[in-house]
Motif scaffolding. Structure first.
Motif, PDB file in Angstrom:
ATOM      1  N   ASN A 185      16.981  21.453  31.556  1.00  0.00           N
ATOM      2  CA  ASN A 185      17.366  22.828  31.256  1.00  0.00           C
ATOM      3  C   ASN A 185      17.855  23.488  32.542  1.00  0.00           C
ATOM      4  N   CYS A 186      17.863  24.814  32.581  1.00  0.00           N
ATOM      5  CA  CYS A 186      18.403  25.536  33.744  1.00  0.00           C
ATOM      6  C   CYS A 186      17.322  26.378  34.411  1.00  0.00           C
ATOM      7  N   LEU A 187      16.116  25.845  34.445  1.00  0.00           N
ATOM      8  CA  LEU A 187      14.972  26.614  34.954  1.00  0.00           C
ATOM      9  C   LEU A 187      14.850  26.553  36.470  1.00  0.00           C
ATOM     10  N   GLU A 188      14.739  27.735  37.079  1.00  0.00           N
ATOM     11  CA  GLU A 188      14.289  27.832  38.473  1.00  0.00           C
ATOM     12  C   GLU A 188      12.756  27.776  38.426  1.00  0.00           C
ATOM     13  N   LEU A 189      12.153  27.318  39.490  1.00  0.00           N
ATOM     14  CA  LEU A 189      10.692  27.220  39.508  1.00  0.00           C
ATOM     15  C   LEU A 189      10.040  28.594  39.309  1.00  0.00           C
ATOM     16  N   SER A 190      10.666  29.613  39.856  1.00  0.00           N
ATOM     17  CA  SER A 190      10.113  30.979  39.749  1.00  0.00           C
ATOM     18  C   SER A 190      10.123  31.489  38.303  1.00  0.00           C
ATOM     19  N   MET A 191      10.920  30.856  37.451  1.00  0.00           N
ATOM     20  CA  MET A 191      11.015  31.297  36.055  1.00  0.00           C
ATOM     21  C   MET A 191      10.042  30.553  35.129  1.00  0.00           C
ATOM     22  N   LEU A 192       9.293  29.617  35.691  1.00  0.00           N
ATOM     23  CA  LEU A 192       8.309  28.892  34.893  1.00  0.00           C
ATOM     24  C   LEU A 192       6.987  29.647  34.984  1.00  0.00           C
ATOM     25  N   PRO A 193       6.495  30.217  33.872  1.00  0.00           N
ATOM     26  CA  PRO A 193       5.248  30.997  33.957  1.00  0.00           C
ATOM     27  C   PRO A 193       4.094  30.140  34.487  1.00  0.00           C
ATOM     28  N   GLN A 194       3.451  30.608  35.564  1.00  0.00           N
ATOM     29  CA  GLN A 194       2.373  29.811  36.163  1.00  0.00           C
ATOM     30  C   GLN A 194       1.169  29.698  35.229  1.00  0.00           C
ATOM     31  N   SER A 195       1.066  30.641  34.284  1.00  0.00           N
ATOM     32  CA  SER A 195      -0.056  30.594  33.344  1.00  0.00           C
ATOM     33  C   SER A 195      -0.005  29.342  32.458  1.00  0.00           C
ATOM     34  N   ILE A 196       1.180  28.720  32.346  1.00  0.00           N
ATOM     35  CA  ILE A 196       1.274  27.441  31.619  1.00  0.00           C
ATOM     36  C   ILE A 196       0.344  26.429  32.292  1.00  0.00           C
ATOM     37  N   LEU A 197       0.309  26.490  33.617  1.00  0.00           N
ATOM     38  CA  LEU A 197      -0.553  25.575  34.371  1.00  0.00           C
ATOM     39  C   LEU A 197      -2.000  26.047  34.365  1.00  0.00           C
ATOM     40  N   SER A 198      -2.194  27.315  34.730  1.00  0.00           N
ATOM     41  CA  SER A 198      -3.553  27.799  35.011  1.00  0.00           C
ATOM     42  C   SER A 198      -4.324  28.221  33.771  1.00  0.00           C
ATOM     43  N   ASP A 199      -3.617  28.610  32.702  1.00  0.00           N
ATOM     44  CA  ASP A 199      -4.315  29.307  31.628  1.00  0.00           C
ATOM     45  C   ASP A 199      -3.699  29.024  30.262  1.00  0.00           C
ATOM     46  N   SER A 200      -3.559  27.740  29.898  1.00  0.00           N
ATOM     47  CA  SER A 200      -3.032  27.406  28.576  1.00  0.00           C
ATOM     48  C   SER A 200      -3.724  26.133  28.092  1.00  0.00           C
ATOM     49  N   GLN A 201      -3.371  25.720  26.869  1.00  0.00           N
ATOM     50  CA  GLN A 201      -3.916  24.474  26.297  1.00  0.00           C
ATOM     51  C   GLN A 201      -3.027  23.275  26.651  1.00  0.00           C
ATOM     52  N   ILE A 202      -1.898  23.546  27.288  1.00  0.00           N
ATOM     53  CA  ILE A 202      -0.892  22.499  27.494  1.00  0.00           C
ATOM     54  C   ILE A 202      -1.405  21.411  28.435  1.00  0.00           C
ATOM     55  N   SER A 203      -1.380  20.160  27.942  1.00  0.00           N
ATOM     56  CA  SER A 203      -1.864  19.046  28.759  1.00  0.00           C
ATOM     57  C   SER A 203      -0.752  18.045  29.101  1.00  0.00           C
ATOM     58  N   LEU A 204       0.445  18.296  28.574  1.00  0.00           N
ATOM     59  CA  LEU A 204       1.603  17.507  29.011  1.00  0.00           C
ATOM     60  C   LEU A 204       2.805  18.435  29.131  1.00  0.00           C
ATOM     61  N   LEU A 205       3.236  18.664  30.355  1.00  0.00           N
ATOM     62  CA  LEU A 205       4.377  19.529  30.638  1.00  0.00           C
ATOM     63  C   LEU A 205       5.475  18.662  31.252  1.00  0.00           C
ATOM     64  N   ALA A 206       6.585  18.511  30.540  1.00  0.00           N
ATOM     65  CA  ALA A 206       7.681  17.674  31.035  1.00  0.00           C
ATOM     66  C   ALA A 206       8.842  18.577  31.469  1.00  0.00           C
ATOM     67  N   VAL A 207       9.103  18.617  32.773  1.00  0.00           N
ATOM     68  CA  VAL A 207      10.121  19.551  33.291  1.00  0.00           C
ATOM     69  C   VAL A 207      11.143  18.873  34.218  1.00  0.00           C
ATOM     70  N   GLU A 208      11.266  17.549  34.146  1.00  0.00           N
ATOM     71  CA  GLU A 208      12.254  16.862  34.985  1.00  0.00           C
ATOM     72  C   GLU A 208      13.660  17.365  34.643  1.00  0.00           C
ATOM     73  N   GLY A 209      14.536  17.325  35.637  1.00  0.00           N
ATOM     74  CA  GLY A 209      15.943  17.665  35.390  1.00  0.00           C
ATOM     75  C   GLY A 209      16.234  19.150  35.282  1.00  0.00           C
ATOM     76  N   ASN A 210      15.429  19.982  35.970  1.00  0.00           N
ATOM     77  CA  ASN A 210      15.728  21.408  36.044  1.00  0.00           C
ATOM     78  C   ASN A 210      16.201  21.737  37.469  1.00  0.00           C
ATOM     79  N   LEU A 211      16.158  23.016  37.848  1.00  0.00           N
ATOM     80  CA  LEU A 211      16.735  23.417  39.135  1.00  0.00           C
ATOM     81  C   LEU A 211      15.702  23.438  40.255  1.00  0.00           C
ATOM     82  N   PHE A 212      14.701  22.551  40.154  1.00  0.00           N
ATOM     83  CA  PHE A 212      13.700  22.470  41.230  1.00  0.00           C
ATOM     84  C   PHE A 212      13.186  21.033  41.317  1.00  0.00           C
ATOM     85  N   GLU A 213      12.601  20.716  42.457  1.00  0.00           N
ATOM     86  CA  GLU A 213      12.017  19.389  42.619  1.00  0.00           C
ATOM     87  C   GLU A 213      10.608  19.384  42.036  1.00  0.00           C
ATOM     88  N   ILE A 214      10.266  18.288  41.381  1.00  0.00           N
ATOM     89  CA  ILE A 214       8.953  18.175  40.736  1.00  0.00           C
ATOM     90  C   ILE A 214       7.814  18.359  41.736  1.00  0.00           C
TER      91      ILE A 214
END
Length: 238
Positions: A185-214
């Motif tokens: 997609n066209c995501l900058e790292l700053s546009m990825l809500p950090q709460s996805i990491l810190s405060d969600s049920q999500i246990s698999l987040l696949a974000v390769e191929g955006n506008l930031f390094e993994i």
């Protein structure tokens, strides 16, 4: 395709509850299927050239699975939303821009595939579907993920290969969301809500191929919490 061939398919379908006619160059939904509205549980008309799904689709009240992948549909009739037993709907590779307003009435729907269409947003109608497990919206033209996404009940949401540059923080509130795919997609790292990491049920987040390094993702606050969920899930399925 000759009438005798269609007749043979109809006779089989009457016995089995399954009507499958794929890759036959059909340009329209076979009207003769009307005779089997109470028999059919599965209809698969994938890889044809069907442009319109007629209103009569609403009469198949026992239908559990409908597949029309790889056709030429530009819209869906409101009558589709009457299918209260429909659990699986595959509409990949069509030309759909939106879903019918009453789509949220498909109360039994578990799996929805709309990959390779022309959707520009995550349809709000999906939030009313209480049994939804898997939603595939990959390869569309979605640019942002709106606040309403927080009500989505899905376990897996695939948004790979869109044009997403913004995601609502509400996505962290999805009560059952475990797998979120946002590759290419066209995501900058700053546009990825950090709460996805810190405060969600999500246990698999696949974000390769955006506008930031993994590796930059790994530096974010909350990444260790995400990794705990990721590892716990992996162990469960090992």
């Amino acid at each position: 395709m000759g009438n005798s061939a269609l007749k043979a398919h109809l006779e089989t379908a009457q016995k089995t509850g399954v009507f499958q006619l794929t890759g036959k160059g059909l340009t329209e939904f076979p009207e003769d299927l009307q005779k089997l509205t109470s028999n059919l549980r599965t209809i698969d008309l994938s890889s044809n050239k069907i442009e319109v799904l007629p209103p009569l689709i609403g009469k198949f009240s026992f239908l559990k699975s409908l597949a029309l992948n790889n056709n030429k549909l530009t819209a869906l009739p409101e009558e589709l939303c009457k299918l209260k037993k429909l659990e699986t709907l595959h509409l990949n590779s069509n030309h759909l821009r939106q879903l019918p307003a009453a789509f949220g009435q498909l109360s039994a729907l578990k799996t929805l595939s709309l990959s390779g269409n022309q959707l520009r947003t995550v349809p709000t109608q999906l939030c009313g579907l209480r049994h939804l497990d898997v939603v595939d919206l990959s390869k569309n033209q979605i640019q942002n993920v709106p606040d309403t996404v927080g009500e989505l009940q899905a376990i897996e949401l695939n948004l790979n290969q869109n044009q997403i540059s913004q995601i609502s923080v509400q996505i962290s509130h999805c009560p059952r969301l475990k797998v979120l795919r946002l590759e290419e997609n066209c995501l900058e790292l700053s546009m990825l809500p950090q709460s996805i990491l810190s405060d969600s049920q999500i246990s698999l987040l696949a974000v390769e191929g955006n506008l930031f390094e993994i590796k930059k993702l790994r530096e974010l606050e909350g990444y260790d919490k995400y990794m705990e969920r990721f590892t716990a899930t992996k162990k469960k399925f090992a």
